[in-house]
Design a protein around this motif. Structure first.
Motif, PDB file in Angstrom:
ATOM      1  N   GLU A 160       0.816  -1.213   0.000  1.00 19.62           N
ATOM      2  CA  GLU A 160       0.000   0.000   0.000  1.00 19.62           C
ATOM      3  C   GLU A 160       0.849   1.263   0.000  1.00 19.62           C
ATOM      4  OE1 GLU A 160      -4.093   1.609   2.052  1.00 19.62           O
ATOM      5  OE2 GLU A 160      -2.907   0.064   3.076  1.00 19.62           O
ATOM      6  N   GLN A 161       1.964   1.225   0.702  1.00 16.30           N
ATOM      7  CA  GLN A 161       2.825   2.402   0.735  1.00 16.30           C
ATOM      8  C   GLN A 161       3.527   2.642  -0.613  1.00 16.30           C
ATOM      9  OE1 GLN A 161       5.864   1.819   3.679  1.00 16.30           O
ATOM     10  NE2 GLN A 161       6.469  -0.194   2.902  1.00 16.30           N
ATOM     11  N   GLU A 162       3.612   1.595  -1.430  1.00 20.68           N
ATOM     12  CA  GLU A 162       4.224   1.746  -2.750  1.00 20.68           C
ATOM     13  C   GLU A 162       3.259   2.396  -3.751  1.00 20.68           C
ATOM     14  OE1 GLU A 162       7.356   1.035  -3.279  1.00 20.68           O
ATOM     15  OE2 GLU A 162       7.615   0.240  -1.244  1.00 20.68           O
ATOM     16  N   VAL A 163       1.958   2.274  -3.488  1.00 22.86           N
ATOM     17  CA  VAL A 163       0.959   2.829  -4.417  1.00 22.86           C
ATOM     18  C   VAL A 163       1.118   4.338  -4.549  1.00 22.86           C
ATOM     19  CG1 VAL A 163      -1.501   3.177  -4.819  1.00 22.86           C
ATOM     20  CG2 VAL A 163      -0.689   0.972  -3.949  1.00 22.86           C
ATOM     21  N   GLY A 164       1.302   5.022  -3.424  1.00 20.63           N
ATOM     22  CA  GLY A 164       1.423   6.475  -3.450  1.00 20.63           C
ATOM     23  C   GLY A 164       2.669   6.984  -4.149  1.00 20.63           C
ATOM     24  N   LYS A 165       3.657   6.122  -4.316  1.00 26.23           N
ATOM     25  CA  LYS A 165       4.901   6.538  -4.966  1.00 26.23           C
ATOM     26  C   LYS A 165       4.805   6.493  -6.493  1.00 26.23           C
ATOM     27  CE  LYS A 165       7.681   4.623  -1.163  1.00 26.23           C
ATOM     28  NZ  LYS A 165       8.746   3.650  -0.808  1.00 26.23           N
ATOM     29  N   LEU A 166       3.770   5.832  -7.011  1.00 22.53           N
ATOM     30  CA  LEU A 166       3.649   5.666  -8.458  1.00 22.53           C
ATOM     31  C   LEU A 166       2.974   6.875  -9.100  1.00 22.53           C
ATOM     32  CD1 LEU A 166       2.544   1.918  -8.611  1.00 22.53           C
ATOM     33  CD2 LEU A 166       4.696   2.853  -9.455  1.00 22.53           C
ATOM     34  N   LYS A 167       3.581   7.408 -10.154  1.00 24.05           N
ATOM     35  CA  LYS A 167       2.983   8.514 -10.900  1.00 24.05           C
ATOM     36  C   LYS A 167       2.056   7.999 -11.996  1.00 24.05           C
ATOM     37  CE  LYS A 167       6.912  11.615 -10.102  1.00 24.05           C
ATOM     38  NZ  LYS A 167       7.963  12.455 -10.731  1.00 24.05           N
ATOM     39  N   ASP A 168       2.264   6.766 -12.429  1.00 25.05           N
ATOM     40  CA  ASP A 168       1.410   6.148 -13.444  1.00 25.05           C
ATOM     41  C   ASP A 168       0.099   5.726 -12.773  1.00 25.05           C
ATOM     42  OD1 ASP A 168       0.136   4.397 -15.241  1.00 25.05           O
ATOM     43  OD2 ASP A 168       2.037   3.800 -16.130  1.00 25.05           O
ATOM     44  N   THR A 169      -1.005   6.389 -13.138  1.00 24.96           N
ATOM     45  CA  THR A 169      -2.288   6.111 -12.481  1.00 24.96           C
ATOM     46  C   THR A 169      -2.764   4.688 -12.744  1.00 24.96           C
ATOM     47  OG1 THR A 169      -3.454   7.066 -14.393  1.00 24.96           O
ATOM     48  CG2 THR A 169      -3.009   8.522 -12.527  1.00 24.96           C
ATOM     49  N   PHE A 170      -2.508   4.168 -13.944  1.00 25.41           N
ATOM     50  CA  PHE A 170      -2.919   2.803 -14.267  1.00 25.41           C
ATOM     51  C   PHE A 170      -2.149   1.803 -13.404  1.00 25.41           C
ATOM     52  CE2 PHE A 170      -2.580  -1.168 -16.656  1.00 25.41           C
ATOM     53  CZ  PHE A 170      -3.900  -1.394 -17.016  1.00 25.41           C
ATOM     54  N   PHE A 171      -0.855   2.007 -13.280  1.00 23.49           N
ATOM     55  CA  PHE A 171      -0.008   1.133 -12.461  1.00 23.49           C
ATOM     56  C   PHE A 171      -0.442   1.199 -10.998  1.00 23.49           C
ATOM     57  CE2 PHE A 171       4.699  -0.414 -12.464  1.00 23.49           C
ATOM     58  CZ  PHE A 171       4.300  -1.537 -11.753  1.00 23.49           C
ATOM     59  N   ALA A 172      -0.687   2.428 -10.515  1.00 23.20           N
ATOM     60  CA  ALA A 172      -1.099   2.595  -9.121  1.00 23.20           C
ATOM     61  C   ALA A 172      -2.436   1.914  -8.855  1.00 23.20           C
ATOM     62  CB  ALA A 172      -1.188   4.085  -8.786  1.00 23.20           C
ATOM     63  N   LYS A 173      -3.369   2.046  -9.799  1.00 23.03           N
ATOM     64  CA  LYS A 173      -4.680   1.416  -9.647  1.00 23.03           C
ATOM     65  C   LYS A 173      -4.544  -0.112  -9.630  1.00 23.03           C
ATOM     66  CE  LYS A 173      -7.840   3.372 -12.022  1.00 23.03           C
ATOM     67  NZ  LYS A 173      -8.685   3.816 -13.161  1.00 23.03           N
ATOM     68  N   ALA A 174      -3.667  -0.615 -10.488  1.00 24.78           N
ATOM     69  CA  ALA A 174      -3.455  -2.065 -10.548  1.00 24.78           C
ATOM     70  C   ALA A 174      -2.862  -2.591  -9.241  1.00 24.78           C
ATOM     71  CB  ALA A 174      -2.532  -2.401 -11.719  1.00 24.78           C
ATOM     72  N   LEU A 175      -1.880  -1.862  -8.714  1.00 28.31           N
ATOM     73  CA  LEU A 175      -1.254  -2.289  -7.471  1.00 28.31           C
ATOM     74  C   LEU A 175      -2.241  -2.198  -6.300  1.00 28.31           C
ATOM     75  CD1 LEU A 175       1.556  -3.309  -6.656  1.00 28.31           C
ATOM     76  CD2 LEU A 175       2.144  -0.973  -6.008  1.00 28.31           C
ATOM     77  N   GLN A 176      -3.122  -1.202  -6.340  1.00 28.06           N
ATOM     78  CA  GLN A 176      -4.108  -1.049  -5.278  1.00 28.06           C
ATOM     79  C   GLN A 176      -5.081  -2.224  -5.265  1.00 28.06           C
ATOM     80  OE1 GLN A 176      -4.247   1.510  -2.910  1.00 28.06           O
ATOM     81  NE2 GLN A 176      -5.766   0.133  -1.999  1.00 28.06           N
ATOM     82  N   LEU A 177      -5.347  -2.801  -6.424  1.00 26.87           N
ATOM     83  CA  LEU A 177      -6.242  -3.957  -6.487  1.00 26.87           C
ATOM     84  C   LEU A 177      -5.671  -5.151  -5.717  1.00 26.87           C
ATOM     85  CD1 LEU A 177      -7.385  -3.759 -10.233  1.00 26.87           C
ATOM     86  CD2 LEU A 177      -8.742  -3.220  -8.201  1.00 26.87           C
ATOM     87  N   ILE A 178      -4.349  -5.294  -5.756  1.00 30.13           N
ATOM     88  CA  ILE A 178      -3.718  -6.367  -4.974  1.00 30.13           C
ATOM     89  C   ILE A 178      -3.899  -6.090  -3.486  1.00 30.13           C
ATOM     90  CG2 ILE A 178      -1.539  -7.491  -4.385  1.00 30.13           C
ATOM     91  CD1 ILE A 178      -0.564  -7.028  -7.167  1.00 30.13           C
ATOM     92  N   VAL A 179      -3.680  -4.832  -3.093  1.00 25.35           N
ATOM     93  CA  VAL A 179      -3.827  -4.446  -1.689  1.00 25.35           C
ATOM     94  C   VAL A 179      -5.254  -4.700  -1.204  1.00 25.35           C
ATOM     95  CG1 VAL A 179      -3.685  -2.534  -0.046  1.00 25.35           C
ATOM     96  CG2 VAL A 179      -1.998  -2.713  -1.894  1.00 25.35           C
ATOM     97  N   ASP A 180      -6.222  -4.458  -2.113  1.00 24.25           N
ATOM     98  CA  ASP A 180      -7.630  -4.645  -1.750  1.00 24.25           C
ATOM     99  C   ASP A 180      -8.040  -6.116  -1.722  1.00 24.25           C
ATOM    100  OD1 ASP A 180      -7.861  -1.928  -1.570  1.00 24.25           O
ATOM    101  OD2 ASP A 180      -8.718  -1.670  -3.570  1.00 24.25           O
ATOM    102  N   GLY A 181      -7.124  -7.002  -2.097  1.00 25.17           N
ATOM    103  CA  GLY A 181      -7.406  -8.427  -2.022  1.00 25.17           C
ATOM    104  C   GLY A 181      -8.213  -8.993  -3.175  1.00 25.17           C
ATOM    105  N   GLN A 182      -8.197  -8.310  -4.333  1.00 33.85           N
ATOM    106  CA  GLN A 182      -8.934  -8.813  -5.493  1.00 33.85           C
ATOM    107  C   GLN A 182      -8.247 -10.052  -6.069  1.00 33.85           C
ATOM    108  OE1 GLN A 182     -11.855  -7.484  -6.540  1.00 33.85           O
ATOM    109  NE2 GLN A 182     -11.704  -6.082  -4.791  1.00 33.85           N
ATOM    110  N   SER A 183      -9.045 -10.935  -6.647  1.00 29.64           N
ATOM    111  CA  SER A 183      -8.494 -12.151  -7.256  1.00 29.64           C
ATOM    112  C   SER A 183      -7.804 -11.817  -8.571  1.00 29.64           C
ATOM    113  CB  SER A 183      -9.614 -13.165  -7.509  1.00 29.64           C
ATOM    114  OG  SER A 183     -10.486 -12.686  -8.532  1.00 29.64           O
TER     115      SER A 183
END
Length: 255
Positions: A96-119
């Motif tokens: 989760e702390q890595e999400v805020g470091k990403l400037k690429d919104t698509f990359f950040a959104k993708a990483l956030q999905l892992i944090v949210d526990g999506q399959s």
């Protein structure tokens, strides 16, 4: 910043202006009615062909041909391996702390999905839809630019015909033919320059960027899904390397 696009337009305009200056005054190449017919007619037909939101969106799409930053495959692979290591060592919440470091919104959104526990399957479906939307936007932008590239010379010819009709109707002396013909041909000149120096090259550049951005996002999808599955960093690296190599070979065959 894409220096090639800016350099191409500036150098192209420079060469044309230099060639015009060699033949005499640049003033003779400026005619307000000719500009109005060529540019106005092209814009009017574009508004007829496409919806207003599509026409207005062309500004943001064209911006990609001048200012864009697409991560290289090596950058993506490095980042994915780091995230896979964090995920294996500390768990998904540590990302989760890595999400805020990403400037690429698509990359950040993708990483956030892992944090949210999506399959992995849900992540792939959601991100694939995002990629499809992006491709649709780029396709519309490319069509608009190509249409403008076709419409500009067409309305340049319309302006030339109007000028010729006016010249012949008011002709009182053969001495006026040369000057009248020169003014009439300016609209064709304007249309040809706009189409072949601006609109059509920008459409081609947008197509290339769209392919590169699609490949980049597909690598992100594969990497994120692999991390969500719990793959170790080595497997993630090899998967992305294989995808990058396949995209490179496909591009070489295409061009």
């Amino acid at each position: 910043m894409d220096i090639a696009t800016i350099l191409g337009i500036v150098s192209g305009c420079g060469v044309i202006i230099w060639a015009m200056a060699l033949g005499g005054s640049l003033v003779i190449f400026w005619d307000v009615p000719s500009v109005a017919i060529t540019v106005g007619g092209m814009l009017a037909s574009t508004f007829i062909q496409f919806s207003l939101p599509q026409c207005l969106s062309i500004l943001s799409v064209v911006k990609k041909t001048f200012v864009t930053k697409i991560p290289t495959p090596s950058e993506l692979i490095k980042s994915m391996v780091e995230y896979a290591t964090i995920n294996r060592r500390d768990g998904a919440l540590a990302l989760e702390q890595e999400v805020g470091k990403l400037k690429d919104t698509f990359f950040a959104k993708a990483l956030q999905l892992i944090v949210d526990g999506q399959s992995p399957d849900d992540i792939r479906d959601f991100l694939s839809l995002e990629i499809q939307y992006m491709q649709d936007r780029h396709a519309v932008g490319k069509k608009i630019l190509e249409y403008m590239g076709a419409a500009a010379p067409a309305f340049g010819m319309v302006g030339t015909l109007i000028g010729l009709v006016q010249m012949l109707r008011n002709l009182s002396s053969p001495d006026q033919i040369g000057a009248g013909m020169a003014v009439a041909l300016l609209t064709t000149f304007y249309g040809a320059v706009m189409a072949n120096l601006i609109f059509l090259p920008l459409a081609g550049k947008l197509s290339l960027y769209s392919k590169a951005e699609t490949t980049s996002k597909e690598m992100i999808v594969e990497g994120i899904c692999a991390i969500a599955k719990g793959d170790n960093p080595t497997v993630v690296r090899e998967k992305l390397k294989a995808l990058a190599e396949g995209a490179r070979l496909a591009t070489e065959r295409l061009f």
